[in-house]
Design an enzyme around this catalytic site. Structure first.
Site, PDB file in Angstrom:
ATOM      1  CG  HIS A  94      68.238 126.615  64.598  1.00 25.62           C
ATOM      2  ND1 HIS A  94      68.219 125.291  64.963  1.00 25.62           N
ATOM      3  CD2 HIS A  94      67.330 127.230  65.403  1.00 25.62           C
ATOM      4  CE1 HIS A  94      67.326 125.101  65.929  1.00 25.62           C
ATOM      5  NE2 HIS A  94      66.781 126.263  66.219  1.00 25.62           N
ATOM      6  CB  SER A 152      96.274 133.742  49.699  1.00 29.98           C
ATOM      7  OG  SER A 152      96.555 132.910  48.599  1.00 29.98           O
ATOM      8  CE  LYS A 174      90.917 133.915  51.045  1.00 28.60           C
ATOM      9  NZ  LYS A 174      91.291 132.521  50.885  1.00 28.60           N
ATOM     10  CD  GLU A 215      91.181 130.063  59.147  1.00 29.95           C
ATOM     11  OE1 GLU A 215      91.116 129.067  58.425  1.00 29.95           O
ATOM     12  OE2 GLU A 215      91.674 131.141  58.774  1.00 29.95           O
TER      13      GLU A 215
END
Ligand code: ARG
Length: 457
Positions: free
Chosen positions: A156, A277, A283, A290
């Site tokens: 979980h 970024s 970043k 992704e």
């Protein structure tokens, strides 16, 4: 037909319909397989005396030359042809005249395309298998270096019990080995040759179907000609295997994204597999992971497109089947691309065992082990579970963890606790004493690595 209305609808409609009907823009990718299939067919026609030996030799030699010219780029594919099958036959006929026109004896584009696609899928499966191997090698490389890196195992996404990073990684290796097996299984079922099914009903010519089948590396030929031209089960099966593979790559990518976040920082991705970024200078984004996660949806879509295109098709060939190609091409392209970026990304990532361990030290990850301690002193598990549950509750209220309690405090909860309890609930003990097969201990993970290494041979 259509003279009357040909005037009304004129050429523009014809052009659009022609474009609509044409598949050469995508089935051109099968030129190698198409030529291979035609060479096998022409050879068989010659050997059976259906065409002369001289014609057969001329056809196969010219097909060889066409293949070579296409490979080298000296011959360009004419996009105005309806499909790759028509194109190859057209070039052959331009060059050989009457002789070239004999190639399509006892053959239809229906058995031809079914054969080409099987050959293409078979070739492509080799590439996926190679890609899977490279990811497995990268996983093994990292797992070998992290058999002692204790980290929290989750259920979980809540800290559950301690494992090691090596143990975690090897879980993904097991998934990928199953994926390779699924592709293998589907390939075995697929490896029968449709050639000789012709349009749908076979032919009056005395073919040698075994000869073409074995020349093309098939185990046998399709036993029913109607099925031979209309079966696309192999597309569904293979795409389903690729969808499952992508689901695994996506799950792994999701974890890579989590692990690389500041909240976890269990790993640091190499600069060459991350992006920055345009506005936030700090970043370092896990775009590759992704994208793998995102592209998984495409392959699921390809599978659904195939299933839906086939649903409700009457026997035998229907033009709907032309839709099989873009779906399966996309599924392969996507899976191959994802595997090829995932392998080096995994290999070059750096694990951060200190952060993993720090995370494992929080969250009462040793609570099960504390209950097991009482069980080993004779207490029934359910009773031990309750005692430890109360202890965890008190610790949370007092901002403590279990190992902060004094022996007196332990004894207030059960007389069975002795001084050795601290050793019993240390993280190292929690991992190293989990001796059941398949568990996180170093010998166990090494066994898992050995299994994968054996598979890779
Ligand atoms: N381009 C077609 C396909 O991909 C080839 C088969 C055409 N057969 C036919 N009967 N029109 O399915």
């Amino acid at each position: 037909m259509g003279k009357m209305w040909a005037g009304r609808f004129s050429k523009e409609l014809d052009g659009t319909a022609d474009d609509f009907n044409s598949s050469i823009s995508f089935d051109r990718r099968m030129f190698r397989q198409d030529i291979r299939g035609s060479i096998a067919h022409a050879t068989m026609l010659g050997s059976k005396g259906i065409i002369s030996a001289a014609d057969s030799a001329a056809i196969t030699a010219e097909l060889g030359a066409i293949l070579e010219e296409l490979e080298s780029g000296r011959l360009e594919i004419d996009q105005s042809c309806e499909d790759i099958h028509m194109f190859v036959e057209q070039v052959l006929t331009e060059r050989l005249g009457e002789v070239g026109k004999r190639l399509h004896t006892a053959r239809s584009r229906n058995d031809q395309v079914a054969t080409d696609l099987r050959l293409w899928v078979r070739d492509e499966c080799q590439k996926v298998q190679q890609g899977i191997k490279e990811v497995l090698e990268a996983i093994v490389y990292q797992a070998e270096r992290n058999t002692g890196s204790i980290m929290p195992g989750y259920t979980h996404l809540q800290r559950a019990q301690p494992v090691t990073f090596g143990h975690y990684l090897m879980a993904y290796a097991m998934m990928l080995i199953r994926d390779a097996g699924r592709l293998d299984d589907a390939c075995k079922r697929m490896n029968v040759c449709p050639l000789g099914s012709c349009a749908l009903a076979g032919t009056t010519f005395d073919l040698d179907r075994s000869m073409t089948a074995s020349a093309l590396g098939f185990d046998s030929f399709c036993l029913n000609s109607l099925d031979g031209v209309s079966d696309r089960d192999f597309c569904v099966e293979i795409t389903s295997a690729l969808a499952t593979l992508m689901m695994h790559l996506s799950r792994m990518s999701e974890e890579i994204i989590l692990w690389a976040s500041w909240e976890f920082k269990f790993i640091e991705l190499d600069d060459s597999y991350t992006t920055g970024s345009s506005i936030m200078p700090q970043k370092k984004n896990p775009d590759m992971a992704e994208l793998i996660r995102g592209k998984t949806g495409r392959v699921y879509g390809d599978l659904i497109a195939l299933l839906t295109a086939l649903k409700g098709l009457p026997l035998a060939y229907n033009k709907d089947m032309q839709e099989d190609k873009e779906a399966i091409f996309d599924a392969f392209d996507t899976a191959e691309m994802c595997l090829s970026v995932l392998a080096p990304m995994v290999r070059t990532m750096r694990s951060c065992p200190d952060n993993m361990k720090a995370a494992a030290q929080k969250g009462f990850i040793n609570a099960t082990d504390l209950a097991d301690y009482l069980v080993k002193q004779g207490m029934p598990f359910r009773a031990a579970y309750k005692v430890v549950g109360q202890m965890v509750g008190e610790c949370i209220a007092n901002h403590k963890v279990l190992e902060d309690l004094s022996l007196d405090e332990f004894k207030q909860h059960s007389e069975l606790f002795e001084a050795d309890v601290y050793e019993a609930i240390s993280l190292e003990t929690c991992v190293n004493k989990r001796i059941s097969e398949g568990g996180p201990t170093e010998p166990s993970v090494k066994k898992q690595i050995a299994y994968v290494t054996e598979f890779l041979k």
